[in-house]
Write a protein that holds these residues in place. Structure first.
Motif, short mmCIF file in Angstrom:
data_model
loop_
_atom_site.label_atom_id
_atom_site.label_comp_id
_atom_site.label_asym_id
_atom_site.label_seq_id
_atom_site.Cartn_x
_atom_site.Cartn_y
_atom_site.Cartn_z
N CYS A 1 0.84 -1.21 0.00
CA CYS A 1 0.00 0.00 0.00
C CYS A 1 0.86 1.25 0.00
N LYS A 2 1.92 1.25 0.80
CA LYS A 2 2.82 2.40 0.86
C LYS A 2 3.54 2.60 -0.48
N LEU A 3 3.94 1.50 -1.11
CA LEU A 3 4.60 1.61 -2.40
C LEU A 3 3.65 2.13 -3.48
N LEU A 4 2.42 1.63 -3.48
CA LEU A 4 1.44 2.13 -4.46
C LEU A 4 1.18 3.62 -4.22
N HIS A 5 1.08 4.01 -2.96
CA HIS A 5 0.88 5.43 -2.63
C HIS A 5 2.07 6.27 -3.08
N LYS A 6 3.26 5.73 -2.93
CA LYS A 6 4.48 6.43 -3.37
C LYS A 6 4.48 6.61 -4.89
N LEU A 7 4.01 5.60 -5.60
CA LEU A 7 3.95 5.65 -7.06
C LEU A 7 2.86 6.60 -7.54
N CYS A 8 1.68 6.49 -6.98
CA CYS A 8 0.57 7.38 -7.34
C CYS A 8 -0.27 7.64 -6.10
N PRO A 9 -0.01 8.76 -5.43
CA PRO A 9 -0.64 9.08 -4.15
C PRO A 9 -2.17 9.09 -4.18
N TRP A 10 -2.76 9.35 -5.31
CA TRP A 10 -4.21 9.39 -5.42
C TRP A 10 -4.84 8.00 -5.44
N ALA A 11 -4.06 6.96 -5.59
CA ALA A 11 -4.58 5.61 -5.75
C ALA A 11 -5.02 4.98 -4.43
N ILE A 12 -4.42 5.40 -3.33
CA ILE A 12 -4.72 4.76 -2.05
C ILE A 12 -4.56 5.78 -0.92
N ASN A 13 -5.51 5.75 0.00
CA ASN A 13 -5.48 6.65 1.15
C ASN A 13 -4.74 5.94 2.29
N LEU A 14 -3.53 6.40 2.60
CA LEU A 14 -2.72 5.73 3.62
C LEU A 14 -3.36 5.79 5.01
N LYS A 15 -4.25 6.73 5.22
CA LYS A 15 -4.92 6.81 6.53
C LYS A 15 -5.80 5.58 6.78
N HIS B 1 8.25 -0.24 -13.87
CA HIS B 1 7.82 0.25 -15.19
C HIS B 1 7.11 1.60 -15.05
N ASN B 2 6.15 1.65 -14.14
CA ASN B 2 5.37 2.87 -13.99
C ASN B 2 6.15 4.00 -13.34
N HIS B 3 7.12 3.67 -12.52
CA HIS B 3 8.00 4.69 -11.94
C HIS B 3 8.81 5.36 -13.06
N MET B 4 9.27 4.57 -14.01
CA MET B 4 10.01 5.13 -15.15
C MET B 4 9.10 6.01 -15.99
N VAL B 5 7.86 5.59 -16.20
CA VAL B 5 6.91 6.40 -16.96
C VAL B 5 6.68 7.73 -16.24
N ARG B 6 6.49 7.69 -14.92
CA ARG B 6 6.26 8.91 -14.14
C ARG B 6 7.48 9.82 -14.19
N LYS B 7 8.69 9.25 -14.08
CA LYS B 7 9.91 10.06 -14.15
C LYS B 7 10.00 10.76 -15.50
N ASP B 8 9.64 10.04 -16.56
CA ASP B 8 9.68 10.62 -17.89
C ASP B 8 8.64 11.73 -18.02
N GLU B 9 7.45 11.50 -17.49
CA GLU B 9 6.41 12.54 -17.54
C GLU B 9 6.87 13.80 -16.82
N ILE B 10 7.45 13.63 -15.64
CA ILE B 10 7.91 14.78 -14.86
C ILE B 10 9.02 15.51 -15.60
#
Length: 152
Positions: A32-46, A104-113
């Motif tokens: 859950c923490k890793l998914l939140h790190k990848l895309c914070p809107w995907a999961i509410n850590l609370k 894979h998605n981390h690389m996509v996000r880095k490229d987008e940024i």
């Protein structure tokens, strides 16, 4: 594929934790923490039970993870009950899939940024009318065995 040792090193480094064995990931909290790190809107850590030691807490976290993935268009069936029971094979297979998906998605996000900042990480300019998504490419879909809701 990744070994259990490679996965543990990656999780420990990514989250600054000290997970000793792969089966310790069965709580779902680290995923859950890793998914939140990848895309914070995907999961509410609370909503994640970060310190749970009960099987009911593990199941709760895994269901949050599954819902977070599904909300991003990723139709990945998580063998929740086998994983929270500590089944090594299911934990290893899911951890391998998740690490591949994340990287894979981390690389996509880095490229987008990088492209948003006017710098292309791969030397290409992304057209403004095309939006990269959090989903793996067609090759990655085939490798990972992911079924997507979208029209890909």
């Amino acid at each position: 594929m990744y070994s259990d040792r490679e996965i543990l090193v990656w999780v420990n480094k990514s989250l600054d934790v000290n997970i000793k064995q792969l089966e310790d990931l069965c709580s779902g909290a680290e995923y859950c923490k890793l998914l939140h790190k990848l895309c914070p809107w995907a999961i509410n850590l609370k909503k994640v039970l970060l310190t749970t030691k009960t099987q009911a807490g593990f199941i709760h976290n895994m269901k949050l993870l599954q819902k977070g993935l599904k909300n991003q268009g990723v139709e990945k069936q998580i063998p929740i009950h086998r994983m929270v029971d500590g089944a090594y094979r299911e934990n290893l297979e899911f951890a391998q899939w998740f690490k591949t998906f994340y990287e894979h998605n981390h690389m996509v996000r880095k490229d987008e940024i990088a492209q948003e900042n006017g710098k292309s990480a791969i030397g290409l300019v992304k057209p403004h009318n095309i939006s990269l998504t959090i989903q793996p490419t067609q090759d990655a879909k085939a490798i990972l065995g992911i079924m997507f809701k979208n029209n890909n």
